[in-house]
Scaffold this motif. Structure first.
Motif, short mmCIF file in Angstrom:
data_model
loop_
_atom_site.label_atom_id
_atom_site.label_comp_id
_atom_site.label_asym_id
_atom_site.label_seq_id
_atom_site.Cartn_x
_atom_site.Cartn_y
_atom_site.Cartn_z
N TYR A 203 45.64 49.74 28.55
CA TYR A 203 46.12 49.91 27.17
C TYR A 203 45.64 51.21 26.53
N ASN B 49 49.31 52.26 19.48
CA ASN B 49 49.23 50.97 20.17
C ASN B 49 47.99 50.24 19.63
N THR C 246 52.76 50.04 13.02
CA THR C 246 52.41 49.18 14.16
C THR C 246 51.93 47.82 13.66
N GLU D 122 51.50 47.48 26.70
CA GLU D 122 51.47 46.98 25.33
C GLU D 122 51.40 45.46 25.39
N ALA E 118 54.26 48.36 18.79
CA ALA E 118 53.72 49.70 18.52
C ALA E 118 54.79 50.58 17.87
#
Ligand SMILES: Cc1ncc(COP(=O)(O)O)c(C=O)c1O
Length: 382
Positions: free
Chosen positions: A109, A152, A180, A292, A298
């Motif tokens: 990530y 993210n 996000t 993700e 995101a």
């Protein structure tokens, strides 16, 4: 060198009422540090993020500085932060006299590695009264700063449950993450104070600018006070603490208001760009994408791919006027942070740095330009 036009990495997109609102500032003379656009911009950002209050600042770095200060971080403290971030996160920690304590990034990530964080907190820290200390050198740990890298987010439920066991204020560096969400909750609403940035390459831009968001009225008032020189009297130059001239001027806030009006359409375009790149680049050579979580939506701020052929691809794209860039150099490689404690097993931050490449992701990129970027990536890696 091809004769095609340059394709920038992430350009500002002034497609709305920016001229009109800036002209209004110029026509009325409200160009400086007070004015209705400042209040309007602060409220628009807060409302969008689902926070109660917004406090504008001259940039995201200043917003982070003030947020750390108001979170009670003191000179000599450590603040935990990911080793893989833009230098401003670490710099803001230095501005309050503290030192970054670096945690490696998660290889999938690219956010702070939560396994390492959990292990570090349980094995290498100790509680004394209501304060947390790093066992190795006895220094206090004053706060933790999760950075929502590339817009993210990590598993925020897990992050918050790890951190909740310790007296550790959280300051979200949400500078890249306007728009996000995690489980429908907006980045920037997981900590008492959080910061957004509006510099030239962010999803909306005021040229330079930032906003602190919070649900706490007292913190919002204090943030406003301290970012505006801490003037405590309307009639006199009486300042009741060391303040900062971190105001966002009305002209830039006017740009911000126009940009906020466009934000929903920018978010849509970013999603189109992300989908296009993912569809077209999936399975091409060894290309991989930042993962993700299903809970995360995101904002697609800056599309970044991973390949072992980073150097070859970077050279090819730049030679073809397609602006791309490597990730930020990890903090432990910078001269001022090389001696900070670094909690790592495999130095994933270094690997990500050496394999990742951000590619053009402006909201005003054309479909034709997207096709060119993909074509050249395929050619470079074939
Ligand atoms: C992760 C991160 N932190 C902090 C900042 C600082 O924001 P600014 O450039 O507005 O000072 C930025 C943006 O540049 C960023 O990407």
């Amino acid at each position: 060198m091809s004769n095609q036009q340059l394709i920038p990495l992430s350009l500002p997109n002034m497609a709305g009422n920016e001229w009109k609102y800036v002209k209004d500032c110029l026509d009325t003379g409200w160009i400086s540090s007070v004015g209705s656009y400042v209040n309007q911009f602060e409220q628009m950002v807060a409302d969008f993020a689902g926070a109660k209050y917004g406090v504008a600042a001259v940039n995201g770095t200043a917003a982070l500085h003030i947020s750390l200060l108001l979170s009670g971080v003191k000179t000599g403290d450590y603040v935990i932060v990911s080793n893989l971030t833009f230098v401003a996160s670490a710099n803001s920690i230095k501005y309050v006299g503290a030192e970054p304590l670096l945690i490696d990034a998660d290889p999938a990530y690219w956010q702070m590695d939560l396994d390492l964080l959990e292990e570090f907190l349980s094995e290498q820290t100790e509680l004394k009264g209501q304060e947390l200390f790093y066992k190795k050198d006895g220094r206090r740990i004053g706060a933790i700063m999760p950075v929502h890298i590339l817009g993210n987010m990590c598993d925020m439920d897990r992050f918050l449950s790890i951190v909740a066991k310790y007296p550790l204020p959280v300051v979200e560096d949400a500078t890249e993450a306007l728009g996000t969400t995690y489980k429908g909750k907006h980045a920037g609403t997981f900590s008492p104070l959080a910061c957004f940035s509006f510099n030239g390459n962010k999803i909306i831009s005021t040229g330079g600018g930032g906003v602190i968001v919070t649900d706490d009225e007292a913190l919002a008032k204090h943030a406003k006070h301290i970012t505006t020189t801490a003037k405590a009297s309307p009639d006199e130059y009486y300042h009741d603490e060391v303040g900062y001239n971190y105001r966002l001027v009305n002209i830039l806030a006017a740009v911000g208001v126009a940009q906020m009006e466009l934000l929903p359409s920018f978010l849509e375009r970013k999603q189109e760009v992300v989908s296009f790149y993912k569809d077209e680049l999936n399975g091409v050579a060894d290309i991989r994408f930042q993962q993700e979580l299903p809970e995360v939506k995101a904002n697609g701020w800056l599309f970044t791919i991973q390949t072992e052929k980073q150097g070859q691809l970077l050279n090819h794209l730049n030679a073809n006027k397609i602006l791309s860039r490597r990730f930020w150099m990890p903090m432990n490689k910078l001269p001022m942070y090389k001696d900070c404690p670094y909690i790592t097993k495999k130095d994933a931050a270094d690997y990500i740095y050496n394999t990742c490449l951000s590619i053009p992701s402006s909201t005003n990129i054309t479909d034709e330009q997207l096709e060119i970027v993909v074509r050249e990536i395929k050619q470079a890696l074939s």
